[in-house]
Motif scaffolding. Structure first.
Motif, short mmCIF file in Angstrom:
data_model
loop_
_atom_site.label_atom_id
_atom_site.label_comp_id
_atom_site.label_asym_id
_atom_site.label_seq_id
_atom_site.Cartn_x
_atom_site.Cartn_y
_atom_site.Cartn_z
N SER A 446 0.70 -1.22 0.20
CA SER A 446 -0.14 -0.10 -0.02
C SER A 446 1.06 1.48 -0.10
N LEU A 447 2.16 1.34 0.39
CA LEU A 447 2.90 2.49 0.55
C LEU A 447 3.25 2.79 -1.07
N ALA A 448 3.42 2.28 -1.92
CA ALA A 448 3.73 2.56 -3.23
C ALA A 448 2.52 3.14 -3.96
N ILE A 449 1.24 2.54 -3.69
CA ILE A 449 0.06 2.83 -4.39
C ILE A 449 -0.37 4.09 -3.65
N LYS A 450 -0.30 4.37 -2.46
CA LYS A 450 -0.86 5.25 -1.74
C LYS A 450 -1.05 6.73 -2.20
N LYS A 474 -7.77 -4.75 0.79
CA LYS A 474 -7.17 -5.10 2.09
C LYS A 474 -5.72 -4.80 2.11
N MET A 475 -5.21 -5.44 1.08
CA MET A 475 -3.62 -5.40 0.87
C MET A 475 -3.27 -3.82 0.43
N LEU A 476 -4.03 -3.49 -0.36
CA LEU A 476 -3.64 -1.84 -0.69
C LEU A 476 -4.28 -0.74 -0.10
N GLN A 477 -5.15 -1.19 0.90
CA GLN A 477 -5.64 0.03 1.61
C GLN A 477 -6.46 1.00 0.90
N PHE A 478 -7.31 0.57 0.27
CA PHE A 478 -8.32 1.46 -0.39
C PHE A 478 -9.96 0.91 -0.05
N THR A 479 -10.85 1.78 -0.14
CA THR A 479 -12.15 1.45 -0.20
C THR A 479 -12.80 1.45 -1.53
N PRO A 480 -13.15 0.34 -2.12
CA PRO A 480 -13.95 0.53 -3.64
C PRO A 480 -15.02 0.83 -3.35
N VAL A 481 -15.71 1.68 -4.42
CA VAL A 481 -17.14 1.88 -4.46
C VAL A 481 -17.88 0.77 -5.14
N VAL A 482 -16.99 -0.13 -6.08
CA VAL A 482 -17.66 -1.22 -6.64
C VAL A 482 -16.82 -2.28 -6.69
N GLN A 483 -17.14 -3.53 -6.61
CA GLN A 483 -16.13 -4.47 -6.44
C GLN A 483 -17.09 -5.69 -6.99
N LEU A 638 9.73 -13.26 2.30
CA LEU A 638 8.14 -13.80 2.42
C LEU A 638 7.84 -14.11 3.47
N LYS A 639 8.60 -14.60 4.30
CA LYS A 639 8.32 -14.96 5.88
C LYS A 639 7.95 -13.36 6.38
N ALA A 640 8.95 -12.43 6.28
CA ALA A 640 8.77 -11.14 6.98
C ALA A 640 7.49 -10.31 6.32
N ARG A 641 6.90 -10.72 5.17
CA ARG A 641 6.03 -9.99 4.51
C ARG A 641 4.75 -10.70 5.38
N LEU A 642 4.53 -11.95 5.31
CA LEU A 642 3.64 -12.43 5.92
C LEU A 642 3.34 -12.14 7.31
N GLU A 643 4.52 -11.92 8.09
CA GLU A 643 4.24 -11.42 9.58
C GLU A 643 3.70 -10.19 9.18
N TYR A 644 4.17 -9.33 8.59
CA TYR A 644 3.75 -7.96 8.42
C TYR A 644 2.23 -7.85 8.16
N LEU A 645 1.70 -8.57 7.24
CA LEU A 645 0.40 -8.67 6.66
C LEU A 645 -0.40 -9.19 7.88
N ARG A 646 0.00 -9.97 8.86
CA ARG A 646 -0.94 -10.45 9.83
C ARG A 646 -0.97 -9.21 11.06
N ALA A 647 0.14 -8.85 11.17
CA ALA A 647 0.26 -7.63 12.22
C ALA A 647 -0.28 -6.37 11.83
N ALA A 648 -0.03 -6.29 10.50
CA ALA A 648 -0.71 -4.54 10.13
C ALA A 648 -2.40 -4.90 9.56
N TYR A 649 -2.42 -5.83 8.97
CA TYR A 649 -3.75 -6.03 8.20
C TYR A 649 -4.61 -7.04 8.70
#
Ligand code: SF4
Length: 794
Positions: A446-450, A474-483, A638-649
């Motif tokens: 989400s940091l790059a696309i923010k 969830k991963m990119l941290q935005f709220t869509p109006v249509v999904q 990948l392990k670090a990314r998984l850990e981050y996704l769990r903790a942050a999102y």
């Protein structure tokens, strides 16, 4: 075809339309009306691009605001394809316009595509370079503002690029006439007018209604800063083929440093030092000037043509307002500072065990050892650019490693959260010769696309395989109006998905780590390939979870005589990590499919073949997915990314890994079907595909055709069904689709009437009950239920 969605007149360049195209357009319009974001999954081969362009161009031409469309795609052929579609659409719109005034309005519409200098350069001395980075550097040497200035003052005193100079003589805003320009068109125009197509497109981007380019021009901060910063906020941004967008985001903010890179950076620092000494004796005022400017502030120092400099690392806007810290303002102080930093990194590379640390602990250690503070580190990339400009350095590609180190410094000092530093001394766990890599890994896409979501009011994330849809917001941290995900309407079952869970001997098959090399499993995988190569005509594409696994299986198949069996029916080609080799294999694979010999292509999920190559018609009558393509979970990043996704999102490990495996599996099998007239088999060979939690992660248009019978088969049963499918498909090739999977204008109007009636009914019901039913988006709204019900009962 011309029709209305609400009050918006739509011009669609064909006289028939697929129901899913219509539904897709309705949802797109809802998104644009709401000036919000959306996630849309449209089945492969159902004309996503033309629907998208048709709706958005109609929108632009109808409303006076004429919001710009920024369309991002992944590869150059995809960009060119989208430009062709746009060109065809605009030609149709001009033809359909009723008055001369309207025709003029359509003619004044402008669409441009941008790609790298490597693809658009016309200067033969520069274009002959093989590497894109060298073309960039050589072009910058010829075109930067200092060179232009010198040439103006004293023509002929410095080498310049004539194609670039000729642009300067033209009126800005008229470098390219209006209309739609494919990359080929713009190259031809450049040749005729002797102007540079690359710069002509870049300078005309502000005037274009549609810009089509690669993801990196928006997501990679180093590039976005230079190319896309002037695009207006109300633009509509589309990320097509966005199923891997999170990975692109992460890559754009991650940096890997190796020892040879640091050695090269150290040499560049020495060169910089020498150059400073030289300039001090010849033109000391230059350095003093730079110093004075830096005292005033960073942005003031950064006037002039941003193209003259190297890519800039990301710096938040508020920082850009600050002045460069005093201790690195003087050129020689900055060089000493860089030297210390590079030496520190080189020393850190001399480790024998893996080190994992946060940016903060890295900075603390750095300060302890070298006294380097965080603040000057942050400005490293910008300060380096300023110095490069002052010293008028040429051949910037030779400073690429130093530039990477400077970007690394800036990033590590800017971001605290969402990043990790991993120093791995060896390439693999068993290696004995050190080959250290310092990974600065971004963990949060989400940091790059923010900045993109913050800046643009409508962002469309779309692809043929983007399920499960809720993962992306969830991963990119935005709220869509249509999904929304669309089913595929078909009058005949054009593809047959099958899940093979066991071999003919009833042994369960799986690529699970514990059993993947079990001879019974390997043999069963092999017999699937042998049997399908007997019954399927022309081409078969087979995918494995990784190169390593493919290699071991192919070796085992060779020993078991399985490859020999396959050879009797088809030729075998193999994808390798080398893209040239793979291109040759692909070319010969196609040749074998064309001449009737038939071929099998063994490839890997996440490889080049699985992403960008279509196996349409005879090039792919069956795709076999051997095993579930999970990522290699022992990777520390990948392990670090998984850990981050769990903790942050709060995204669980298994949830992300399952999602990632299934999106890649869908991407592989989706290659087989590139249109409604195409047909093919999709074979999922692994017992785990039979599980409901796995299947639910597949795109709806594939999942809807997996019947209960076909979701748990032995090889024999699958072969029987496959034969039956192929016999049926060959018997009714021309079945009339009109009215069901292909709509005429009348069908569209009928559907709209039905849609209106349903809306009215719902309105009344709502008034009556006045309940507070959950008004979730993502159910596709009324339009879809009305439109799709004709075909959903498959
Ligand atoms: S200005 Fe254009 S033509 Fe000249 S070197 Fe650069 S890319 Fe090539």
């Amino acid at each position: 075809m011309k029709f209305y969605i609400d009050n918006l007149p739509i011009v669609f360049p064909y006289d028939r339309i697929y129901p899913e195209q219509y539904a897709y357009m309705c949802d797109l319009k809802r998104t644009l009306d709401a000036t919000g974001h959306c996630v849309l999954e449209m089945p492969s081969g159902t004309g996503k691009t033309v629907s998208l362009l048709s709706l958005i161009v109609s929108y632009q031409q109808f409303f006076p605001t004429r919001r710009k469309l920024v369309y991002c795609s992944r590869t150059v052929p995809e960009i060119e394809k989208a430009l062709f579609e746009l060109k065809r659409l605009m030609a149709f719109r001009i033809e359909q316009a009723e008055t001369e005034e309207q025709k003029e309005k359509e003619r004044s519409f402008m669409g441009l595509g941008l790609t790298s200098r490597k693809n658009l350069c016309l200067n033969p001395d520069v274009a002959k370079e093989k590497k894109g980075t060298v073309v960039d550097a050589r072009c910058r040497d010829l075109t930067n503002s200092m060179v232009s200035e010198k040439n103006r003052q004293n023509p002929g005193s410095v080498p310049v690029c004539d194609w670039h100079e000729n642009l300067g003589a033209m009126e800005p805003g008229t470098l390219i006439p209006s209309g739609i320009w494919t990359l080929e068109d713009v190259l031809e125009y450049g040749r005729q007018k002797v102007i540079c197509p690359y710069f002509a497109v870049r300078r005309m981007m502000a005037f274009a209604d549609v810009v089509i380019y690669s993801y990196h021009y928006l997501l990679d901060p180093k590039v976005a800063e230079q190319v896309s910063k002037d695009i207006s906020k109300d633009s509509i941004v589309v990320f097509d083929e966005a199923h891997n967008i999170d990975n692109v985001c992460i890559e754009s903010l991650s940096i890997d440093l190796t020892r040879p890179m640091l050695d090269s950076a150290a040499r560049s620092v020495t060169k910089l030092g020498e150059k400073i000494e030289e300039v001090k004796t010849t033109d000391a005022a230059k350095l003093q000037n730079e110093y004075a400017k830096l005292v005033e502030g960073l942005q003031d120092a950064e006037e002039a043509d941003s193209d003259t400099i190297m890519g800039n690392a990301v710096l938040p806007d508020d920082l850009l307002d600050e002045a460069i810290p005093g201790n690195i303002r003087k050129a020689e102080h900055f060089v000493a500072f860089l030297k210390r930093f590079v030496e520190y990194l080189r020393a850190r590379m001399r480790v024998t065990r893996v080190v994992v640390e946060t940016p903060l602990s890295f900075l603390l250690h750095l300060k302890d050892i070298t006294y380097i503070e965080r603040r000057p580190l942050r400005f490293c990339a910008d300060r380096l650019q300023s110095l490069v400009r002052t010293l008028e350095l040429g051949r910037l590609d030779e400073y690429a490693s130093l530039q990477k180190v400077a970007s690394f410094a800036t990033l590590v000092a800017t971001y605290e959260k969402g990043f990790i530093l991993i120093l791995e001394p060896y390439e693999t766990d068993n290696a004995t010769v050190p080959n250290p890599v310092f990974h600065f890994a971004c963990l949060d896409p989400s940091l790059a696309i923010k900045p993109v979501f913050e800046r643009f009011s409508s962002v469309v994330i779309t692809s043929g395989t983007i399920s499960p849809l809720d993962m992306y917001p969830k991963m990119l941290q935005f709220t869509p109006v249509v999904q929304e995900t669309y089913p595929m309407t078909l009058t005949r079952n054009a593809f047959l998905p099958l899940v093979i869970t066991r071999g003919s001997d009833q042994v369960a098959i799986s690529s699970r780590f514990e059993v993947r090399n079990d001879p019974a499993v390997v043999r069963n995988f092999g017999s699937i390939l042998v049997e399908y190569s007997k019954i399927v005509p022309d081409g078969i594409a087979a995918f494995f979870p990784s190169y390593l696994y493919m290699e071991s299986i192919v070796a085992a198949w060779n020993d078991m005589g399985i490859l020999k069996e396959v050879w009797k029916h088809k030729l075998i080609f193999v994808e390798t990590p080398d893209s040239n080799e793979t291109s040759i294999a692909l070319e010969n694979y196609r040749r074998a499919c064309d001449n009737g010999r038939g071929a099998v292509l063994l490839s890997v999920a996440r490889g080049k073949v699985s992403e960008g190559i279509d196996f349409d018609h005879n090039y792919g009558r069956a795709v076999i997915m051997f095993g579930v393509p999970y990522q290699y979970t022992e990777s520390r990043i990948l392990k670090a990314r998984l850990e981050y996704l769990r903790a942050a999102y709060r995204i669980r490990e298994s949830e992300f890994l399952g999602f990632d495996a299934m999106r890649n599996a869908a991407q592989c099998v989706g290659r087989v079907l590139r249109g409604k007239t195409d047909w093919g088999l999709m074979v999922f060979a692994d017992r785990r595909f039979a599980r409901a939690d796995k299947r639910s992660k597949l795109p709806r248009w594939i999942n809807q055709y997996i019947t209960e019978t076909a979701s748990n088969l032995s090889t024999d049963m699958a072969l029987t069904l496959s034969k039956l499918f192929m016999r049926t498909i060959s018997q009714n090739p021309n079945e009339n689709q009109t009215g069901i999977s292909l709509w005429t204008l009348e069908d569209v109007e009928k559907a709209q009437e039905k849609q209106r009636a349903l809306a009215l009914e719902a309105e009344q019901r709502k008034e009556d009950t006045d309940d507070d039913e959950d008004d979730e988006y993502g159910n596709g709204g009324l339009s879809d239920s009305a439109l799709m019900e004709v075909d959903l009962d498959v």
